[in-house]
Design a protein around this motif. Structure first.
Motif, short mmCIF file in Angstrom:
data_model
loop_
_atom_site.label_atom_id
_atom_site.label_comp_id
_atom_site.label_asym_id
_atom_site.label_seq_id
_atom_site.Cartn_x
_atom_site.Cartn_y
_atom_site.Cartn_z
N ILE A 289 67.39 -79.82 3.04
CA ILE A 289 67.22 -80.75 4.16
C ILE A 289 67.68 -82.13 3.72
CG2 ILE A 289 65.56 -81.66 5.83
CD1 ILE A 289 65.42 -78.73 6.04
N PRO A 290 68.87 -82.55 4.10
CA PRO A 290 69.26 -83.94 3.82
C PRO A 290 68.43 -84.87 4.71
CG PRO A 290 70.94 -82.85 5.15
CD PRO A 290 69.92 -81.80 4.81
N PRO A 291 68.48 -86.17 4.44
CA PRO A 291 67.66 -87.10 5.24
C PRO A 291 67.88 -86.86 6.73
CG PRO A 291 68.68 -88.27 3.42
CD PRO A 291 69.26 -86.88 3.41
N VAL A 292 66.78 -86.70 7.45
CA VAL A 292 66.89 -86.34 8.87
C VAL A 292 67.26 -87.58 9.69
CG1 VAL A 292 65.23 -84.47 8.53
CG2 VAL A 292 64.44 -86.68 9.42
N SER A 293 67.87 -87.35 10.82
CA SER A 293 68.30 -88.48 11.66
C SER A 293 68.27 -88.11 13.14
CB SER A 293 69.71 -88.93 11.24
OG SER A 293 70.61 -87.83 11.21
N GLY A 294 67.22 -87.40 13.51
CA GLY A 294 67.06 -87.07 14.93
C GLY A 294 66.60 -88.27 15.74
N PHE B 66 72.85 -77.70 5.96
CA PHE B 66 73.03 -78.42 7.23
C PHE B 66 73.77 -79.72 7.02
CE2 PHE B 66 69.18 -75.89 7.59
CZ PHE B 66 69.43 -75.19 8.76
N ALA B 67 74.36 -80.18 8.11
CA ALA B 67 74.91 -81.55 8.20
C ALA B 67 75.84 -81.85 7.02
CB ALA B 67 73.77 -82.56 8.30
N ASN C 252 68.44 -86.29 -5.22
CA ASN C 252 67.20 -87.03 -4.98
C ASN C 252 66.90 -87.26 -3.50
OD1 ASN C 252 66.43 -87.40 -7.71
ND2 ASN C 252 68.11 -88.88 -7.90
N SER C 253 67.91 -87.15 -2.69
CA SER C 253 67.67 -87.38 -1.26
C SER C 253 67.48 -86.07 -0.50
CB SER C 253 68.83 -88.18 -0.65
OG SER C 253 69.93 -87.33 -0.43
N VAL C 254 67.60 -84.95 -1.21
CA VAL C 254 67.52 -83.66 -0.52
C VAL C 254 66.12 -83.07 -0.65
CG1 VAL C 254 68.35 -81.29 -0.50
CG2 VAL C 254 69.95 -83.17 -0.85
N GLN C 255 65.55 -82.73 0.49
CA GLN C 255 64.28 -82.01 0.47
C GLN C 255 64.56 -80.51 0.58
OE1 GLN C 255 61.18 -83.76 3.07
NE2 GLN C 255 62.77 -85.24 3.61
#
Lengths: 77, 146, 146, 77
Positions: free
Chosen positions: A71-76, A7-8, A45-48
């Protein structure tokens, strides 16, 4: 086989929204390292990692047919 | 209408407010997050949101459960829009009803904080001279992530 | 529609949310206070609200000014209904827009607290076996009252 | 003359929504005491006084034509 969704920003990096890999029996952390190696520029390190639509732990073992998502850092919101 | 919804079409917030209203409710808080024209001095042209939809809806429902456990008597509905959004469009709506107002405010604010922590939705800002996926740089949610 | 309004007819909250929305706004909070069926174990049949209308509208506008001074960039609209209200009817609506969400939540909650302190509106509860004007028993507002 | 408005429980007590009195030149506090004497049962300590749609202080002096309101504890919202 397991299916991996991107994603993203990670999707921009991989150039694809999903792929499949032989990875059953190995851990979430091993997969994450594998993908970080395959796609330089991915900030591991930033990917879940989600497995079957739930956040997974590094030591969780993948099974045949699992659906994985990076899942990269979410930003919803 | 699903109570925990990721949608590609414009959101009608009233649907979500109506969903949570009950005879026991004395208070309803409705939060709407809108596309803002200016952020830190930079003019946004529009935003594009992407979601991992099935997981995002599960996580919104989880937030609803967390709230209903933590604030007794509350009822929650949340929707997030994806796709291209113009200035002032609604990106997210959170409706909370409660017997008393304090819980309705607190629970609503809790919901938006949790959305920004755990729901797999991503925002891309598009300006005149470029675009960028926004990462919230929040610490990872405790206990459930690598 | 007046931004600070005392009305005898049902309130459409969306009008007030729309009123406060602007391109600078990233967040809108909309609070609606509803007639609750049960209060402290007693079943309410309906409520009757009365207001000193011109002063009430002035005091609502004062609350709006207090908020816009205290939380920069906010915009406020408030309406209170009077007359007979049935269970779940909206008695009060408070809409606040703000560039960022924190102020929108805080300012909205501030508005309802101030309404309960200074706005000359009174509620009568009607039960099966009686009725009573409700006095909030709040301390008097500081500095402006005898 | 000044006009006095009554609301809610106080209106039930006075039996009228408004009346007029000769009270110009006297203070808000004098008026409040006068009315508390005229209408037994009025809790003078819980009643605020508004003059011309603004809360008044006890020592404010009333003028000819002022519009006064007795404000019992409010309970909006």
């Amino acid at each position: 086989m397991i299916t991996i969704h991107y994603f993203a920003g990670i999707k921009d990096l991989t150039g694809t929204a999903q792929e499949t890999l032989q990875f059953a029996g190995q851990t979430v952390d091993q997969l994450r390292k594998e993908l970080a190696g395959k796609y330089p520029g991915m900030d591991e390190n930033s990917v879940q990692v989600a497995v079957n639509e739930e956040y997974a732990l590094p030591d969780d073992v993948l099974s045949e047919g699992d659906v994985v998502a990076l899942i990269p850092p979410v930003s919803g919101g | 209408m699903k109570a925990f919804n990721v949608v590609a079409e414009p959101i009608d917030p009233q649907l979500y407010a109506d969903y949570v209203l009950r005879p026991e409710a004395g208070a309803v808080t409705l939060f709407t997050g809108h596309v803002r024209e200016w952020t830190k001095g930079v003019k946004t042209l529009y935003l594009a949101y992407e979601a991992y939809v099935p997981m995002a809806e599960k996580k919104l429902a989880q937030i609803g459960r967390e709230i209903e456990e933590r604030w007794e008597g509350t009822r929650v509905a949340i929707a997030h829009r994806i796709g291209e959004l113009q200035i002032s469009d609604i990106a997210v709506v959170i409706a909370v009803s409660s017997p008393h107002r304090k819980a309705a405010y607190e629970a609503n604010e809790y919901a938006i904080e949790r959305i920004k922590e755990i729901v797999p939705i991503w925002k891309k800002e598009i300006w005149n001279d470029g675009e960028e996926w926004i990462g919230d740089q929040k610490k990872k949610p405790e206990g459930e992530t690598i």
